[in-house]
Scaffold this active site. Structure first.
Site, PDB file in Angstrom:
ATOM      1  CE1 TYR A 149      -4.295  -1.202  -0.490  1.00  0.00           C
ATOM      2  CE2 TYR A 149      -2.545  -2.818  -0.524  1.00  0.00           C
ATOM      3  CZ  TYR A 149      -3.596  -2.208   0.127  1.00  0.00           C
ATOM      4  OH  TYR A 149      -3.922  -2.606   1.401  1.00  0.00           O
TER       5      TYR A 149
ATOM      6  CD  GLN B 168      11.643   2.891   5.264  1.00  0.00           C
ATOM      7  OE1 GLN B 168      10.696   2.334   4.717  1.00  0.00           O
ATOM      8  NE2 GLN B 168      11.716   4.205   5.394  1.00  0.00           N
TER       9      GLN B 168
ATOM     10  CD  GLN C 297      -4.879  -6.804   5.351  1.00  0.00           C
ATOM     11  OE1 GLN C 297      -4.438  -5.789   4.848  1.00  0.00           O
ATOM     12  NE2 GLN C 297      -4.778  -7.977   4.750  1.00  0.00           N
TER      13      GLN C 297
ATOM     14  CD1 TRP D 115      -2.663   1.661   0.335  1.00  0.00           C
ATOM     15  CD2 TRP D 115      -1.902   2.156   2.370  1.00  0.00           C
ATOM     16  NE1 TRP D 115      -3.301   2.821   0.768  1.00  0.00           N
ATOM     17  CE2 TRP D 115      -2.847   3.133   2.012  1.00  0.00           C
ATOM     18  CE3 TRP D 115      -1.271   2.250   3.627  1.00  0.00           C
ATOM     19  CZ2 TRP D 115      -3.197   4.210   2.846  1.00  0.00           C
ATOM     20  CZ3 TRP D 115      -1.623   3.307   4.455  1.00  0.00           C
ATOM     21  CH2 TRP D 115      -2.571   4.272   4.065  1.00  0.00           C
TER      22      TRP D 115
ATOM     23  CD1 TRP E 255      -5.395  -3.259   8.058  1.00  0.00           C
ATOM     24  CD2 TRP E 255      -4.641  -1.144   8.112  1.00  0.00           C
ATOM     25  NE1 TRP E 255      -6.477  -2.418   8.161  1.00  0.00           N
ATOM     26  CE2 TRP E 255      -6.050  -1.119   8.199  1.00  0.00           C
ATOM     27  CE3 TRP E 255      -3.959   0.070   8.108  1.00  0.00           C
ATOM     28  CZ2 TRP E 255      -6.787   0.073   8.299  1.00  0.00           C
ATOM     29  CZ3 TRP E 255      -4.683   1.254   8.201  1.00  0.00           C
ATOM     30  CH2 TRP E 255      -6.071   1.255   8.298  1.00  0.00           C
TER      31      TRP E 255
ATOM     32  CD  GLU F 156      15.071   0.655  11.478  1.00  0.00           C
ATOM     33  OE1 GLU F 156      15.511   1.334  10.530  1.00  0.00           O
ATOM     34  OE2 GLU F 156      14.463   1.159  12.446  1.00  0.00           O
ATOM     35  CG  ASN F 157      10.673  -2.005   9.497  1.00  0.00           C
ATOM     36  OD1 ASN F 157      11.280  -1.250  10.263  1.00  0.00           O
ATOM     37  ND2 ASN F 157       9.904  -1.562   8.528  1.00  0.00           N
TER      38      ASN F 157
HETATM   39  P1  NDP Z   1       3.410   1.054   8.476  1.00  0.00           P
HETATM   40  O1  NDP Z   1       2.467   1.694   9.425  1.00  0.00           O
HETATM   41  O2  NDP Z   1       4.455   0.185   9.056  1.00  0.00           O
HETATM   42  O3  NDP Z   1       4.061   2.219   7.588  1.00  0.00           O
HETATM   43  C1  NDP Z   1       5.028   1.902   6.629  1.00  0.00           C
HETATM   44  C2  NDP Z   1       5.773   3.156   6.229  1.00  0.00           C
HETATM   45  O4  NDP Z   1       6.490   3.694   7.351  1.00  0.00           O
HETATM   46  C3  NDP Z   1       6.817   2.869   5.175  1.00  0.00           C
HETATM   47  O5  NDP Z   1       6.286   2.850   3.875  1.00  0.00           O
HETATM   48  C4  NDP Z   1       7.799   3.980   5.411  1.00  0.00           C
HETATM   49  O6  NDP Z   1       7.282   5.180   4.828  1.00  0.00           O
HETATM   50  C5  NDP Z   1       7.784   4.102   6.938  1.00  0.00           C
HETATM   51  N1  NDP Z   1       8.752   3.199   7.558  1.00  0.00           N
HETATM   52  C6  NDP Z   1       8.724   1.838   7.586  1.00  0.00           C
HETATM   53  N2  NDP Z   1       9.779   1.360   8.256  1.00  0.00           N
HETATM   54  C7  NDP Z   1      10.492   2.410   8.670  1.00  0.00           C
HETATM   55  C8  NDP Z   1      11.678   2.520   9.410  1.00  0.00           C
HETATM   56  N3  NDP Z   1      12.333   1.451   9.872  1.00  0.00           N
HETATM   57  N4  NDP Z   1      12.149   3.775   9.669  1.00  0.00           N
HETATM   58  C9  NDP Z   1      11.489   4.857   9.228  1.00  0.00           C
HETATM   59  N5  NDP Z   1      10.355   4.819   8.501  1.00  0.00           N
HETATM   60  C10 NDP Z   1       9.848   3.589   8.228  1.00  0.00           C
HETATM   61  O7  NDP Z   1       2.628   0.133   7.441  1.00  0.00           O
HETATM   62  P2  NDP Z   1       1.670   0.517   6.199  1.00  0.00           P
HETATM   63  O8  NDP Z   1       0.775   1.638   6.546  1.00  0.00           O
HETATM   64  O9  NDP Z   1       2.517   0.629   4.988  1.00  0.00           O
HETATM   65  O10 NDP Z   1       0.798  -0.791   6.131  1.00  0.00           O
HETATM   66  C11 NDP Z   1       1.450  -2.058   5.903  1.00  0.00           C
HETATM   67  C12 NDP Z   1       0.635  -2.883   4.946  1.00  0.00           C
HETATM   68  O11 NDP Z   1      -0.648  -3.154   5.507  1.00  0.00           O
HETATM   69  C13 NDP Z   1       0.306  -2.208   3.595  1.00  0.00           C
HETATM   70  O12 NDP Z   1       1.359  -2.277   2.680  1.00  0.00           O
HETATM   71  C14 NDP Z   1      -0.877  -3.022   3.151  1.00  0.00           C
HETATM   72  O13 NDP Z   1      -0.430  -4.243   2.605  1.00  0.00           O
HETATM   73  C15 NDP Z   1      -1.611  -3.275   4.465  1.00  0.00           C
HETATM   74  N6  NDP Z   1      -2.693  -2.277   4.664  1.00  0.00           N
HETATM   75  C16 NDP Z   1      -3.980  -2.749   4.624  1.00  0.00           C
HETATM   76  C17 NDP Z   1      -5.040  -1.891   4.789  1.00  0.00           C
HETATM   77  C18 NDP Z   1      -6.429  -2.427   4.750  1.00  0.00           C
HETATM   78  O14 NDP Z   1      -7.389  -1.653   4.713  1.00  0.00           O
HETATM   79  N7  NDP Z   1      -6.613  -3.729   4.748  1.00  0.00           N
HETATM   80  C19 NDP Z   1      -4.851  -0.437   4.990  1.00  0.00           C
HETATM   81  C20 NDP Z   1      -3.454  -0.050   5.047  1.00  0.00           C
HETATM   82  C21 NDP Z   1      -2.433  -0.958   4.901  1.00  0.00           C
HETATM   83  P3  NDP Z   1       8.212   6.372   4.265  1.00  0.00           P
HETATM   84  O15 NDP Z   1       9.628   5.899   4.193  1.00  0.00           O
HETATM   85  O16 NDP Z   1       7.636   6.709   2.946  1.00  0.00           O
HETATM   86  O17 NDP Z   1       8.019   7.497   5.247  1.00  0.00           O
END
Ligand code: NDP
Length: 323
Positions: A54, A292, A180, A21, A209, A295-296
């Protein structure tokens, strides 16, 4: 990596998974997506999350291309898609879970991925305008036709999930096996309270998520929105207010010394906190770059260090910022 059963099903998913996403197409082209997926796979990830909506389908196309380039055997990974919002303006093609839309949507996803089947399919939101019985039959038929293996829901209420499950039980149809929901240190109620009885009663599994609340729990937003972050992306302006949220950033400031005490990054601490909930089958992580991901994934090593006393302190630091 640790592998957990997807609810009561026999499928094992990695406790940490990787989703697309926002990032795919907006921040990651096929090459970078492939690198992130390879880094996740190196850490043992076997589940990659996606959705029709997405990047208006481009996220599935990119993931499919990356999978072909990576050349992994199909039996070694699990991919998902989700349906509800649709890709057209047709009254039967958007904001719906009707039979016509769902049976067409699965074919579109398979084509974009370039796959013969999708492991997990979700009803991305509930649809108050379609009888749940119609949706349950459609999801069952998709599975019976060999186009998907398991189905579930995303952000459905406990009552809606139970109603769908009971219809499937009554008619001997494939039941929804996973939900989810959002789950992180700031958003806990659904997972910890509303769904509580579903884990035992229905064997519901969770793939959760936004473990970092879109990055807020990495700590990067405590002094405003930094360049290169999700908070600066075009089309995601609606997220900015949430990322600047002061009660939440104040909580993050309190969490920072706790991460230092544990000897990990704030992101690792926040993801490890999600992992410690055994009702969660998989925590879906997101990343805009391979570093990232690396790290994660180490949150897995941090999780055993979260003592009950530390968990209490983490949660106390977030009081006033939780919903
Ligand atoms: P997070 O809340 O973990 O956010 C991820 C974002 O945080 C990254 O894209 C990056 O953004 C930043 N980030 C991640 N790791 C680090 C780090 N170590 N240090 C600093 N910044 C970091 O998860 P998402 O919101 O991306 O959600 C994860 C997944 O969940 C999605 O990909 C999707 O598959 C699912 N999802 C499902 C939903 C639903 O309605 N079912 C809704 C939303 C998500 P950046 O570097 O750009 O700042």
């Amino acid at each position: 990596m640790e592998y957990r059963r997807l609810g009561r099903s026999g499928l094992k998913v990695s406790a940490l998974s990787f989703g697309s996403w926002v990032t795919y197409s907006n921040q990651l082209d096929t090459k970078l997506a492939r690198e992130c997926m390879a880094a996740a796979r190196d850490a043992g990830v076997n589940f990659f999350d996606n959705a029709e909506t997405y990047a208006a389908g481009a996220s599935e196309t990119i993931m499919g291309a990356a999978l072909r380039e990576l050349g992994w055997a199909r039996e070694h990974y699990v991919v998902s898609s989700k349906f509800f919002w649709g890709l057209s303006d047709d009254p039967n093609g958007k904001n719906t879970l009707n039979r016509k839309y769902l049976l067409g949507a699965i074919d579109g996803s398979l084509k974009r991925f370039g796959l013969d089947y999708i492991d997990l399919i979700y009803c991305h939101r509930p649809d108050p305008n379609t009888p749940v019985e119609e949706t349950v039959w459609a999801m069952h038929d998709i599975i019976n036709r060999g186009k998907a293996l398991y189905w579930g829901t995303s952000e459905w209420s406990a009552d809606e999930i139970r109603a769908a499950w009971e219809i499937a039980e009554r008619h001997h149809l494939h039941k929804p096996v996973m939900e989810q929901p959002q789950y992180n240190l700031f958003v806990r109620k659904r997972v910890e309270q509303e769904y509580r009885r579903l884990y035992e009663d229905l064997g519901l599994g969770l793939t959760t998520w936004s473990p970092l609340a879109s990055g807020l729990l990495s700590g990067k937003y405590v002094d405003g929105i930094p360049a290169g972050s999700r908070g600066t992306l075009k089309g995601y302006e609606w997220l900015q207010e949430r990322l600047r949220d002061e009660p939440r950033n104040a909580a993050v400031r309190k969490l920072l010394p706790l991460a230092q005490e544990v000897g990990c990054s704030l992101s690792q601490l926040a993801i490890a906190w999600c992992l410690r909930n055994r009702n969660v089958s998989s925590v879906i992580t997101g990343a805009s770059r391979p570093a990232q991901v690396v790290e994660n994934m180490k949150a897995l090593e941090v999780a055993p260090r979260l003592t009950p006393e530390l968990v209490d302190r983490l949660q106390a630091a977030c009081e006033g910022a939780v919903n």
